[in-house]
Design an enzyme around this catalytic site. Structure first.
Site, mmCIF file in Angstrom:
data_model
loop_
_atom_site.group_PDB
_atom_site.id
_atom_site.type_symbol
_atom_site.label_atom_id
_atom_site.label_comp_id
_atom_site.label_asym_id
_atom_site.label_seq_id
_atom_site.Cartn_x
_atom_site.Cartn_y
_atom_site.Cartn_z
ATOM 1 N N LYS A 266 0.961 -1.089 -0.010
ATOM 2 C CA LYS A 266 -0.178 0.025 0.176
ATOM 3 C C LYS A 266 0.934 1.133 0.066
ATOM 4 C CE LYS A 266 -4.528 1.164 0.304
ATOM 5 N NZ LYS A 266 -5.479 0.020 -0.303
ATOM 6 N N ASP B 284 -6.946 4.086 -4.754
ATOM 7 C CA ASP B 284 -7.632 4.043 -3.295
ATOM 8 C C ASP B 284 -8.339 5.388 -3.113
ATOM 9 O OD1 ASP B 284 -7.955 2.184 -0.910
ATOM 10 O OD2 ASP B 284 -7.338 4.148 -0.135
HETATM 11 P P1 NDP Z 1 -13.108 7.710 -2.961
HETATM 12 O O1 NDP Z 1 -11.933 8.569 -2.948
HETATM 13 O O2 NDP Z 1 -13.529 7.443 -4.408
HETATM 14 O O3 NDP Z 1 -13.993 7.908 -2.051
HETATM 15 C C1 NDP Z 1 -14.031 8.176 -0.727
HETATM 16 C C2 NDP Z 1 -15.363 8.628 0.078
HETATM 17 O O4 NDP Z 1 -15.189 8.366 1.363
HETATM 18 C C3 NDP Z 1 -15.856 9.799 -0.366
HETATM 19 O O5 NDP Z 1 -17.236 10.063 -0.183
HETATM 20 C C4 NDP Z 1 -15.043 10.666 0.896
HETATM 21 O O6 NDP Z 1 -15.691 11.803 1.050
HETATM 22 C C5 NDP Z 1 -15.414 9.766 1.813
HETATM 23 N N1 NDP Z 1 -14.306 9.895 3.046
HETATM 24 C C6 NDP Z 1 -13.045 9.827 2.859
HETATM 25 N N2 NDP Z 1 -12.371 9.868 3.885
HETATM 26 C C7 NDP Z 1 -13.338 10.217 4.979
HETATM 27 C C8 NDP Z 1 -13.287 10.493 6.253
HETATM 28 N N3 NDP Z 1 -12.095 10.647 6.837
HETATM 29 N N4 NDP Z 1 -14.393 10.579 6.878
HETATM 30 C C9 NDP Z 1 -15.626 10.487 6.382
HETATM 31 N N5 NDP Z 1 -15.899 10.115 4.910
HETATM 32 C C10 NDP Z 1 -14.572 10.165 4.322
HETATM 33 O O7 NDP Z 1 -12.414 6.354 -2.179
HETATM 34 P P2 NDP Z 1 -12.719 4.832 -2.753
HETATM 35 O O8 NDP Z 1 -14.458 4.640 -2.831
HETATM 36 O O9 NDP Z 1 -11.958 4.270 -3.621
HETATM 37 O O10 NDP Z 1 -12.435 4.216 -1.148
HETATM 38 C C11 NDP Z 1 -13.378 4.018 -0.253
HETATM 39 C C12 NDP Z 1 -12.914 2.867 0.789
HETATM 40 O O11 NDP Z 1 -13.105 1.886 0.226
HETATM 41 C C13 NDP Z 1 -11.576 3.030 1.526
HETATM 42 O O12 NDP Z 1 -11.450 2.440 2.588
HETATM 43 C C14 NDP Z 1 -10.723 2.128 0.492
HETATM 44 O O13 NDP Z 1 -9.467 1.693 1.101
HETATM 45 C C15 NDP Z 1 -11.602 1.229 0.296
HETATM 46 N N6 NDP Z 1 -11.307 0.411 -0.673
HETATM 47 C C16 NDP Z 1 -11.262 0.753 -2.069
HETATM 48 C C17 NDP Z 1 -11.177 0.052 -3.007
HETATM 49 C C18 NDP Z 1 -10.763 0.530 -4.742
HETATM 50 O O14 NDP Z 1 -10.929 -0.217 -5.561
HETATM 51 N N7 NDP Z 1 -11.249 1.893 -4.881
HETATM 52 C C19 NDP Z 1 -10.776 -1.163 -3.104
HETATM 53 C C20 NDP Z 1 -11.213 -1.846 -1.747
HETATM 54 C C21 NDP Z 1 -11.323 -0.984 -0.817
HETATM 55 P P3 NDP Z 1 -14.946 13.267 0.490
HETATM 56 O O15 NDP Z 1 -15.345 13.553 -0.508
HETATM 57 O O16 NDP Z 1 -15.790 14.197 1.435
HETATM 58 O O17 NDP Z 1 -13.615 13.416 0.951
HETATM 59 O O1 2IT Z 2 -7.646 -1.487 -0.748
HETATM 60 C C1 2IT Z 2 -7.828 -2.248 -1.932
HETATM 61 O O2 2IT Z 2 -7.844 -3.299 -1.941
HETATM 62 C C2 2IT Z 2 -7.392 -1.201 -3.010
HETATM 63 N N1 2IT Z 2 -7.566 -0.200 -3.066
HETATM 64 C C3 2IT Z 2 -7.454 -1.721 -4.431
HETATM 65 C C4 2IT Z 2 -5.964 -2.200 -4.717
HETATM 66 C C5 2IT Z 2 -5.842 -2.927 -6.009
HETATM 67 O O3 2IT Z 2 -4.404 -2.930 -6.292
HETATM 68 O O4 2IT Z 2 -6.558 -2.827 -7.021
#
Ligand code: NDP
Ligand code: 2IT
Length: 445
Positions: free
Chosen positions: A126, A166
């Site tokens: 990461k 992420d």
């Molecule tokens: P994005 O940046 O696309 O979206 C994040 C969302 O979460 C936004 O709505 C953001 O709001 C909100 N957010 C972020 N930080 C905070 C905080 N401290 N408190 C409250 N809300 C918050 O990220 P992703 O959708 O990609 O990721 C979301 C989660 O999913 C994370 O935990 C990530 O690690 C996990 N994840 C992502 C994967 C991926 O493929 N993208 C895969 C597996 C897990 P705002 O716009 O106001 O910041």
């Molecule tokens: O938390 C996660 O699994 C991710 N943000 C996706 C990682 C990846 O390599 O696709």
């Protein structure tokens, strides 16, 4: 807890003070693994757990960049290469002001087990930066990504370490990062995943984490006598994972009534208009509060944590770590929640997880439930290596099969260790199995 696992955890906390998120992730995993360690005394002889909790290497660097007014800024950059026992390091990059070593170590550690659960050959890593993309122009984002890659490029590679997105890193950022890697390394390889379709990406990668989450929750509910159809759903966040979880669960006949961002949440009894959310968040990059401009019958509440007060059958935390605490869990349980699926990484505190398990709520932990993103990244790597593209249907059906299989593997592991329906323990044990075997056979490295 098994005495060896306990000693490793105590040492980890002593040697890594001020890393609360890493302690939290390690505590949960080592507690779960106690059951396995009891059956395998040979692990202690080869220091397997000591080696598992210590990253292979951590790269930390300065990221200097210039804003549109000519001011110089310096951010911290990181890549935690945690474990490569079963494949090249694989895991996302997070750009958010809260990013620090503790958060990246927790994410990297979780990633080892998640990636193993996918059944595909990927190790755990990461990275990211404390850079805040909010309010920055496209040119500023590009310059930051180039500055970040100008250091990171020497540590990654298609067979070494393959970053992805992420929080704060989506298609736009991956494009700038890939363009600069290609320029510096003078090679066109699958060094990053989540790439655009026109330059080597895979169909379904954008949707994969949210879709995968719903595939797994659907299977978990079906196997326990429930159905997603007709259920009321609350999803926190409105980013990549939240949006596509909404799209898939709505397609399966459920109704999403609330979504949030870091400022607050909207409740729309009729069901959220996802196309409008996509327009606001993906295109205009605005706050979710704006939703009420078009829909005055929706209610906006300041403060994102209170979203769990909205009664629902299915709760999908898809924003960030520790966003759902034990108070919220008790509220959800009192309101009759049936299933919780972690789209985010470690969104549920340990006390909240205990509440759900005690109450018999079907609880799908992140390392299983959100593994669809990285699984599809691995499918992107496979396509890149072969220089071919699979159709949307092909990738989507592979993703669905992977998620269904993950559910059955964690269900089986939980039962095998006498903890039926404890998918937290099931996921940790099932994820550990292949990694521990690989580490054993590769000697002390
Ligand atoms: P994005 O940046 O696309 O979206 C994040 C969302 O979460 C936004 O709505 C953001 O709001 C909100 N957010 C972020 N930080 C905070 C905080 N401290 N408190 C409250 N809300 C918050 O990220 P992703 O959708 O990609 O990721 C979301 C989660 O999913 C994370 O935990 C990530 O690690 C996990 N994840 C992502 C994967 C991926 O493929 N993208 C895969 C597996 C897990 P705002 O716009 O106001 O910041
Ligand atoms: O938390 C996660 O699994 C991710 N943000 C996706 C990682 C990846 O390599 O696709």
């Amino acid at each position: 807890m098994n005495s060896y696992a306990k000693r490793v955890l105590d040492e980890l906390i002593r040697k890594n003070p001020n890393e609360p998120e890493f302690h939290q992730a390690a505590t949960e995993i080592l507690e779960s693994l106690s059951l396995v360690i009891d059956r395998h005394p040979e692990y202690e002889k080869v220091g397997l757990l000591e080696r598992l909790v210590e990253p292979d290497r951590i790269i930390m660097f300065r990221v200097p960049w210039v804003d549109d007014e000519g001011n110089v800024h310096v951010n911290k950059g990181y890549r935690v290469q945690f474990n490569s026992a079963i494949g090249p390091y694989k895991g996302g990059l997070r750009f958010h002001p809260s990013v620090n070593l503790s958060i990246l170590k927790f994410l990297g550690f979780e990633q080892i087990f998640k990636n193993s659960l996918t059944g595909l050959p990927i190790g755990g890593g990461k990275g990211g930066s404390d850079f805040d993309p909010k309010g920055k122009s496209d040119n500023e984002i590009m310059r930051f990504c180039q500055a970040f890659m100008s250091e990171m490029f020497r540590h990654i590679g298609a067979n070494t370490d393959v970053p992805a997105g992420d929080i704060g890193v989506g298609g736009r950022e991956i494009g700038y990062l890939f363009g600069y890697y290609k320029k510096l390394a003078n090679e066109y390889t699958g060094v990053l995943t989540g790439r655009g379709i026109v330059y080597g990406g895979s169909l379904v990668r954008t949707e994969a984490t949210g879709y995968g989450l719903v595939y797994l929750v659907d299977e978990m509910m079906r196997c326990n006598g429930h159905s997603v159809k007709g259920k009321k759903v609350v999803i926190s966040g409105s980013g990549n994972v939240a949006i596509y979880a909404n799209q898939k669960i709505t397609a399966l006949g459920a109704k999403v009534v609330a979504m949030s961002d870091s400022n607050g949440y909207i409740y729309h009894e009729k069901g959220i208009d996802l196309e409008y959310i996509k327009q606001l968040k993906e295109v205009e990059r605005k706050r979710i509060k704006e939703y009420t401009v078009k829909y005055p019958d929706a209610v906006y509440t300041e403060g994102c944590k209170n979203i769990w007060n909205v009664p629902c059958d299915i709760a999908l935390p898809c924003a960030t770590q520790n966003e759902l605490d034990d108070n919220a869990a008790r509220t959800l349980i009192a309101n009759g929640v049936i299933a919780v699926g972690e789209g985010a990484n470690m969104p549920t505190t340990m006390a909240a997880t205990d509440e759900f398990l005690k109450a018999g709520v079907l609880f799908a932990p992140g390392k299983a439930a959100n593994a669809g993103g990285v699984a599809t990244s691995a499918l992107e790597m496979a396509q890149s290596s072969q220089r071919i593209y699979w159709s949307f249907e092909e990738v989507d059906s592979r993703l669905r099969n992977i998620m269904v299989e993950i559910f059955h593997n964690i269900d089986k592991a939980a039962k095998e260790y006498g903890m039926p329906n404890n998918f937290v323990i099931g996921a940790n044990i099932a994820g550990f199995e292949k990694v521990s075997q690989a580490m054993l056979r590769q000697g002390i490295v």
